[in-house]
Design a protein around this motif. Structure first.
Motif, PDB file in Angstrom:
ATOM      1  N   PRO A 270       0.786  -1.253   0.094  1.00 24.42           N
ATOM      2  CA  PRO A 270       0.016   0.039  -0.095  1.00 24.42           C
ATOM      3  C   PRO A 270       0.873   1.407   0.231  1.00 24.42           C
ATOM      4  O   PRO A 270       0.561   2.154  -0.650  1.00 24.42           O
ATOM      5  CB  PRO A 270      -0.861  -0.004   1.204  1.00 24.42           C
ATOM      6  N   ALA A 271       1.943   1.303   0.681  1.00 20.75           N
ATOM      7  CA  ALA A 271       3.016   2.511   0.784  1.00 20.75           C
ATOM      8  C   ALA A 271       3.582   2.913  -0.756  1.00 20.75           C
ATOM      9  O   ALA A 271       3.695   3.876  -1.114  1.00 20.75           O
ATOM     10  CB  ALA A 271       4.027   2.080   1.664  1.00 20.75           C
ATOM     11  N   VAL A 272       3.649   1.705  -1.409  1.00 25.29           N
ATOM     12  CA  VAL A 272       4.341   1.861  -2.881  1.00 25.29           C
ATOM     13  C   VAL A 272       3.361   2.393  -3.725  1.00 25.29           C
ATOM     14  O   VAL A 272       3.470   3.439  -4.384  1.00 25.29           O
ATOM     15  CB  VAL A 272       4.790   0.520  -3.310  1.00 25.29           C
ATOM     16  N   TYR A 273       1.921   1.948  -3.568  1.00 21.33           N
ATOM     17  CA  TYR A 273       0.798   2.467  -4.437  1.00 21.33           C
ATOM     18  C   TYR A 273       0.618   3.983  -3.964  1.00 21.33           C
ATOM     19  O   TYR A 273       0.564   4.891  -4.835  1.00 21.33           O
ATOM     20  CB  TYR A 273      -0.349   1.600  -4.268  1.00 21.33           C
ATOM     21  N   ALA A 274       0.629   4.240  -2.660  1.00 23.03           N
ATOM     22  CA  ALA A 274       0.263   5.463  -2.108  1.00 23.03           C
ATOM     23  C   ALA A 274       1.152   6.623  -2.653  1.00 23.03           C
ATOM     24  O   ALA A 274       0.928   7.777  -3.391  1.00 23.03           O
ATOM     25  CB  ALA A 274       0.189   5.636  -0.808  1.00 23.03           C
ATOM     26  N   ILE A 275       2.538   6.257  -2.596  1.00 25.01           N
ATOM     27  CA  ILE A 275       3.318   7.327  -3.171  1.00 25.01           C
ATOM     28  C   ILE A 275       3.850   7.386  -4.606  1.00 25.01           C
ATOM     29  O   ILE A 275       3.703   8.207  -5.232  1.00 25.01           O
ATOM     30  CB  ILE A 275       5.010   6.823  -2.669  1.00 25.01           C
ATOM     31  N   ALA A 276       3.351   6.282  -5.239  1.00 25.88           N
ATOM     32  CA  ALA A 276       3.505   6.416  -6.857  1.00 25.88           C
ATOM     33  C   ALA A 276       2.354   7.252  -7.013  1.00 25.88           C
ATOM     34  O   ALA A 276       2.617   7.913  -7.951  1.00 25.88           O
ATOM     35  CB  ALA A 276       3.123   4.864  -7.423  1.00 25.88           C
ATOM     36  N   GLN A 277       1.031   7.219  -6.450  1.00 20.62           N
ATOM     37  CA  GLN A 277      -0.047   8.007  -6.951  1.00 20.62           C
ATOM     38  C   GLN A 277       0.211   9.545  -6.605  1.00 20.62           C
ATOM     39  O   GLN A 277       0.281  10.303  -7.444  1.00 20.62           O
ATOM     40  CB  GLN A 277      -1.191   7.613  -6.219  1.00 20.62           C
ATOM     41  N   MET A 278       0.795   9.579  -5.333  1.00 16.66           N
ATOM     42  CA  MET A 278       1.416  11.058  -5.154  1.00 16.66           C
ATOM     43  C   MET A 278       2.110  11.520  -6.014  1.00 16.66           C
ATOM     44  O   MET A 278       2.140  12.817  -6.502  1.00 16.66           O
ATOM     45  CB  MET A 278       1.977  10.857  -3.732  1.00 16.66           C
ATOM     46  N   ASN A 279       3.005  10.902  -6.486  1.00 12.25           N
ATOM     47  CA  ASN A 279       4.058  11.130  -7.765  1.00 12.25           C
ATOM     48  C   ASN A 279       3.663  11.057  -9.141  1.00 12.25           C
ATOM     49  O   ASN A 279       4.471  11.433 -10.039  1.00 12.25           O
ATOM     50  CB  ASN A 279       5.537  10.369  -7.315  1.00 12.25           C
ATOM     51  N   GLY A 280       2.391  10.406  -9.159  1.00 13.84           N
ATOM     52  CA  GLY A 280       1.953  10.534 -10.535  1.00 13.84           C
ATOM     53  C   GLY A 280       2.527   9.451 -11.393  1.00 13.84           C
ATOM     54  O   GLY A 280       2.689   9.805 -12.741  1.00 13.84           O
ATOM     55  N   VAL A 281       3.125   8.468 -10.884  1.00 12.93           N
ATOM     56  CA  VAL A 281       3.691   7.409 -11.719  1.00 12.93           C
ATOM     57  C   VAL A 281       3.036   6.080 -11.464  1.00 12.93           C
ATOM     58  O   VAL A 281       2.160   5.872 -10.517  1.00 12.93           O
ATOM     59  CB  VAL A 281       5.222   7.125 -11.363  1.00 12.93           C
ATOM     60  N   ASP A 282       3.425   4.995 -12.404  1.00 11.19           N
ATOM     61  CA  ASP A 282       2.643   3.755 -12.087  1.00 11.19           C
ATOM     62  C   ASP A 282       3.496   3.060 -10.826  1.00 11.19           C
ATOM     63  O   ASP A 282       4.750   3.078 -10.959  1.00 11.19           O
ATOM     64  CB  ASP A 282       2.649   2.793 -13.435  1.00 11.19           C
ATOM     65  N   PRO A 283       2.672   2.458  -9.877  1.00  8.25           N
ATOM     66  CA  PRO A 283       3.316   1.422  -8.855  1.00  8.25           C
ATOM     67  C   PRO A 283       4.066   0.493  -9.256  1.00  8.25           C
ATOM     68  O   PRO A 283       3.200  -0.185 -10.303  1.00  8.25           O
ATOM     69  CB  PRO A 283       2.107   1.115  -7.934  1.00  8.25           C
ATOM     70  N   ASP A 284       5.070   0.116  -9.075  1.00 13.33           N
ATOM     71  CA  ASP A 284       5.814  -1.104  -9.479  1.00 13.33           C
ATOM     72  C   ASP A 284       6.189  -1.841  -8.379  1.00 13.33           C
ATOM     73  O   ASP A 284       7.129  -1.690  -7.572  1.00 13.33           O
ATOM     74  CB  ASP A 284       7.316  -0.609 -10.277  1.00 13.33           C
ATOM     75  N   VAL A 285       5.457  -3.028  -8.070  1.00 14.20           N
ATOM     76  CA  VAL A 285       5.344  -3.800  -6.920  1.00 14.20           C
ATOM     77  C   VAL A 285       6.049  -5.110  -7.762  1.00 14.20           C
ATOM     78  O   VAL A 285       6.360  -6.146  -6.899  1.00 14.20           O
ATOM     79  CB  VAL A 285       4.297  -4.197  -6.145  1.00 14.20           C
ATOM     80  N   SER A 286       6.281  -5.234  -8.921  1.00 16.90           N
ATOM     81  CA  SER A 286       6.936  -6.565  -9.220  1.00 16.90           C
ATOM     82  C   SER A 286       8.580  -6.230  -9.675  1.00 16.90           C
ATOM     83  O   SER A 286       9.227  -6.754 -10.458  1.00 16.90           O
ATOM     84  CB  SER A 286       6.323  -6.971 -10.516  1.00 16.90           C
ATOM     85  N   ALA A 287       9.058  -5.364  -8.618  1.00 14.39           N
ATOM     86  CA  ALA A 287      10.569  -5.020  -9.061  1.00 14.39           C
ATOM     87  C   ALA A 287      11.454  -6.040  -8.686  1.00 14.39           C
ATOM     88  O   ALA A 287      12.827  -5.836  -8.627  1.00 14.39           O
ATOM     89  CB  ALA A 287      10.864  -3.798  -8.270  1.00 14.39           C
ATOM     90  N   GLY A 288      10.949  -7.121  -8.200  1.00 11.38           N
ATOM     91  CA  GLY A 288      11.934  -8.268  -7.768  1.00 11.38           C
ATOM     92  C   GLY A 288      12.756  -7.936  -6.771  1.00 11.38           C
ATOM     93  O   GLY A 288      12.101  -7.281  -5.726  1.00 11.38           O
ATOM     94  N   PRO A 289      13.848  -8.607  -6.523  1.00 13.30           N
ATOM     95  CA  PRO A 289      14.685  -8.431  -5.235  1.00 13.30           C
ATOM     96  C   PRO A 289      14.803  -7.150  -4.769  1.00 13.30           C
ATOM     97  O   PRO A 289      15.022  -6.688  -3.784  1.00 13.30           O
ATOM     98  CB  PRO A 289      15.952  -9.326  -5.458  1.00 13.30           C
ATOM     99  N   GLY A 290      14.641  -6.124  -5.792  1.00 15.19           N
ATOM    100  CA  GLY A 290      14.854  -4.561  -5.429  1.00 15.19           C
ATOM    101  C   GLY A 290      14.089  -4.061  -4.808  1.00 15.19           C
ATOM    102  O   GLY A 290      13.996  -2.555  -4.288  1.00 15.19           O
ATOM    103  N   LEU A 291      12.828  -4.554  -4.542  1.00 11.69           N
ATOM    104  CA  LEU A 291      11.587  -3.866  -3.959  1.00 11.69           C
ATOM    105  C   LEU A 291      11.911  -3.288  -2.697  1.00 11.69           C
ATOM    106  O   LEU A 291      11.617  -2.198  -2.455  1.00 11.69           O
ATOM    107  CB  LEU A 291      10.261  -4.887  -4.076  1.00 11.69           C
ATOM    108  N   VAL A 292      12.302  -4.037  -1.906  1.00 12.96           N
ATOM    109  CA  VAL A 292      12.678  -3.791  -0.553  1.00 12.96           C
ATOM    110  C   VAL A 292      13.636  -2.704  -0.352  1.00 12.96           C
ATOM    111  O   VAL A 292      13.934  -1.620   0.551  1.00 12.96           O
ATOM    112  CB  VAL A 292      12.828  -4.961   0.411  1.00 12.96           C
ATOM    113  N   PHE A 293      14.723  -2.828  -1.273  1.00 13.60           N
ATOM    114  CA  PHE A 293      16.117  -2.034  -1.162  1.00 13.60           C
ATOM    115  C   PHE A 293      15.942  -0.749  -1.988  1.00 13.60           C
ATOM    116  O   PHE A 293      16.846  -0.225  -1.996  1.00 13.60           O
ATOM    117  CB  PHE A 293      17.172  -2.937  -1.619  1.00 13.60           C
TER     118      PHE A 293
END
Ligand code: TRP
Length: 454
Positions: A270-293
């Motif tokens: 949800p945080a990734v979605y919220a901040i993506a919306q705030m910045n006007g970009v598509d949320p990317d939760v499929s970023a692989g091992p880099g998601l958390v880092f």
């Protein structure tokens, strides 16, 4: 060498140590991005199905065999089926644990680094992109090695204190702290405007993303997250009292573990979605091992109180990683103590050198060794893939076959009900037994065949 075998001191200590093994990077780092890569809610649903029909029965069997055999994986199989070839499977389990620890400690090292940077303020004050931050760190020829070895050293230090004073005591403290922290991070994440979309992504399934590979991924993730298939639960179970209710404790551990994965997902997605919306970009939760880092530090940076959230989050990641690494190392340590007749300290040292040595290669595969491939995968990915998606399910298959076909039915039921003392309904015992005997092995086989054919 003839000292009586150590045991856990209390029921709650045992449950928290086992939960500590299960709850780890698998829940916080691997689960959210695997969920993201496999279509969100549909994956979650598959995951839960795998958990109930395959993994829980396998976990109960691994637990049961461990308590009954009361030794390291090699000796346990030898105790239960004297002189048979099964003990070699026990040795492979020890090897699998060492392989997992070798790449696990690399990610543990990254969490250590991020925790350190979050403490000193370096993470939040960084001005460039976090992809560069992460990339520069993991490809550095020596810095990640240092953190990897520090992480492994800390794990070894805790284990050196023994089952009660080291493993049990630290798991109790760390897991309690972990729950408190992650709940705080979830509250922060869910209170961001626009978080609802992320929650929807996690709970409203889209089946168009489900393929044969999704099933293997869900199964691999469930095995990995529950710590089953490579002798971890078996080794911890060998320290458990005879009057423990195996079905109930396994159920609790699986419940804690799954809830924690969902909670960690709620802290992140949800945080990734919220901040993506705030910045006007598509949320990317499929970023692989880099998601958390990579994605997450950017998210923390954009939100109010983000510095505190980042600090808490990476502390949680580190605590979760350590309690799991402890359980992986204990499999190898117990084996070395009992089979090679070494002292605990000596065994820890051997394990540190062995897994640290392989870990160094895994870590270097992000930097100087990134051109070196094993079957088309980097050293790190190779270890991750062969352990989670192959060795653990095959280990689980063999455990289920042993428990269902080699152990007598009466003995299985006897161990499950502590010689008939526990009031577990007979239909439930039989259901577990038949799930172990037929359903779990067949399901694992089918998933493999389906994946090979597709
Ligand atoms: N389950 C742990 C996690 O989720 C990792 C782990 C510990 C593990 N022991 C294991 C995985 C044994 C597979 C087998 O992070």
């Amino acid at each position: 060498m003839n000292k009586p075998r150590e045991t856990f001191g209390s029921r709650i200590g045992m449950l928290l140590a086992m939960a500590g093994s299960a709850i780890g990077l698998g829940n916080i780092w691997r689960f959210p991005y695997t969920l993201g890569q496999n279509g969100g809610a549909a994956f979650l649903l598959l995951y839960v199905i795998m958990l109930v029909i395959i993994c829980l029965p396998v976990m109960i069997s691994e637990y049961l065999l461990g308590r009954r055999g009361a030794s390291n994986p090699f000796r346990t199989f030898d105790n239960l089926a004297p002189g048979s070839k099964w003990r070699w499977i026990g040795s492979v389990a020890v090897l699998a644990s060492a392989c997992i620890l070798s790449f696990y400690c690399v990610v543990g090292g990254w969490s250590f680094k991020y925790l350190f940077e979050a403490c000193t303020g370096g993470l939040m004050s960084y001005q460039g992109s976090y992809a560069d931050f992460f990339g520069a760190f993991i490809s550095n020829p020596w810095k990640p090695l240092l953190y990897t070895l520090l992480f492994l050293g800390l794990t070894g230090l805790i284990i050196a204190f023994g089952v009660r004073k080291g493993i049990e005591r630290m798991s109790k403290i760390m897991i309690t702290l972990l729950f408190v922290i992650i709940v705080l991070v979830v509250i922060r994440s869910l209170s961001l405007p626009g978080a609802g979309q992320g929650v929807r992504y996690m709970f409203v399934p889209d089946f168009s993303k489900v393929t044969a590979n999704t099933c293997v991924a869900a199964m691999g993730q469930a095995f990995f997250s529950l710590s089953i298939g490579c002798g971890c639960i078996l080794t911890y179970a060998s320290y458990v009292h005879k009057d423990e209710n195996i079905a109930a404790s396994s159920g609790w551990i699986a419940f804690f573990d799954t809830s924690f994965a969902v909670i960690a997902g709620l802290a992140i997605i949800p945080a990734v979605y919220a901040i993506a919306q705030m910045n006007g970009v598509d949320p990317d939760v499929s970023a692989g091992p880099g998601l958390v880092f990579i994605t997450l530090p950017g998210v923390f940076k954009s939100m109010p109180l983000g510095g505190v959230a980042a600090l808490l989050f990476f502390l949680a990641l580190m605590l979760a990683a350590i309690t799991s690494a402890i359980s992986l190392m204990e499999v190898v340590v117990a084996y070395v103590i009992e089979e090679l007749k070494r002292s605990r300290l000596h065994a820890v040292l051997i394990c540190f050198l062995l897994c640290g040595g392989v870990g160094v290669f895994c870590s270097l595969s992000f930097g100087p060794l990134d051109g070196f491939k094993l079957f088309g995968l980097s050293v790190f990915d190779f270890f991750d893939y062969i352990t989670s998606n192959i060795m653990l399910p095959v280990g689980g298959l063999l455990l289920a076959v042993f428990a269902g076909w080699r152990l007598k039915r009466a003995n299985y039921l006897d161990e499950l009900t502590n010689g008939g003392k526990l009031n577990i309904p007979r239909w439930l015992c039989l259901t577990i037994y038949y799930l172990v005997k037929f359903v779990a092995p067949l399901a694992i086989l089918l998933i493999f065949i389906n994946c090979i054919l597709s």
